[in-house]
Motif scaffolding. Structure first.
Motif, mmCIF file in Angstrom:
data_model
loop_
_atom_site.group_PDB
_atom_site.id
_atom_site.type_symbol
_atom_site.label_atom_id
_atom_site.label_comp_id
_atom_site.label_asym_id
_atom_site.label_seq_id
_atom_site.Cartn_x
_atom_site.Cartn_y
_atom_site.Cartn_z
ATOM 1 N N GLN A 200 0.838 -1.198 0.000
ATOM 2 C CA GLN A 200 0.000 0.000 0.000
ATOM 3 C C GLN A 200 0.870 1.244 0.000
ATOM 4 N N GLY B 265 3.054 3.885 -4.746
ATOM 5 C CA GLY B 265 3.044 3.544 -6.162
ATOM 6 C C GLY B 265 4.365 3.905 -6.815
ATOM 7 N N SER C 292 5.854 6.018 -9.693
ATOM 8 C CA SER C 292 5.510 7.070 -10.656
ATOM 9 C C SER C 292 6.288 6.942 -11.961
ATOM 10 N N ILE D 9 7.335 4.162 -13.637
ATOM 11 C CA ILE D 9 7.291 2.717 -13.888
ATOM 12 C C ILE D 9 8.057 2.330 -15.153
ATOM 13 N N GLU E 239 0.808 -3.816 -11.541
ATOM 14 C CA GLU E 239 -0.203 -2.763 -11.493
ATOM 15 C C GLU E 239 0.248 -1.818 -10.389
ATOM 16 N N THR E 240 0.287 -0.529 -10.669
ATOM 17 C CA THR E 240 0.711 0.420 -9.648
ATOM 18 C C THR E 240 -0.123 1.679 -9.726
ATOM 19 N N SER E 241 -0.391 2.240 -8.560
ATOM 20 C CA SER E 241 -1.137 3.489 -8.457
ATOM 21 C C SER E 241 -0.724 4.148 -7.144
ATOM 22 N N THR E 242 -1.275 5.307 -6.880
ATOM 23 C CA THR E 242 -0.945 5.991 -5.630
ATOM 24 C C THR E 242 -1.444 5.226 -4.413
ATOM 25 N N GLY F 19 -0.930 1.903 -4.086
ATOM 26 C CA GLY F 19 -0.105 0.717 -3.874
ATOM 27 C C GLY F 19 0.285 0.034 -5.172
ATOM 28 N N THR F 20 0.997 -1.072 -5.014
ATOM 29 C CA THR F 20 1.514 -1.815 -6.163
ATOM 30 C C THR F 20 1.246 -3.299 -5.981
#
Length: 130
Positions: free
Chosen positions: A75, A78, A80, A82, A114-117, A119-120
């Protein structure tokens, strides 16, 4: 199907994840080289949790169809950059074994991220001999 889960929040948890994988791989027909590829990948993925995701993540591992599926969730903030990370460009905060996610991608047979703010999630698969 054999399934294992390890919460990752300390260096000891990284070693426990590696021990868990070692135990599971005894059931598979992996060469010594293939086993080392898995160990390096597990080490990189779990250490990323410690180094980049606030020391809170989960490592899953399961045997399926003569292979090993690894999933790591965190969590953290992410990734940024990538594309740079997957191209193997090191960042100043890089520690690990120096291979990072691009190394895991090369060492394993399948690799998804898969990554976002929020988590990954990384999934990596190593297929064994039948």
């Amino acid at each position: 199907m054999t399934f294992q889960k390890v919460n990752i929040s300390s260096e000891d948890d990284v070693y426990f994840a590696l021990s868990t994988v070692r135990r599971l791989m005894k059931q598979l027909r992996f060469s010594d080289l293939e086993q080392q590829k898995v160990f390096v990948s597990v080490s990189e993925l779990t250490r990323n949790i410690l180094d980049h995701a606030g020391r809170k993540g989960i490592f899953y591992c399961e045997i399926f169809d003569h292979g090993l599926r690894i999933e790591v969730l965190d969590q953290g903030p992410g990734i940024s950059n990538i594309d740079d990370v997957l191209d193997g460009k090191k960042t100043p905060s890089s520690r690990g074994l120096g291979l990072g996610l691009s190394g895991v991608k090369r060492l394993m047979d399948e690799f998804y991220i898969e990554t976002s703010t929020g988590g990954t999630k990384v999934v990596a698969v190593k297929r064994g001999r039948k």
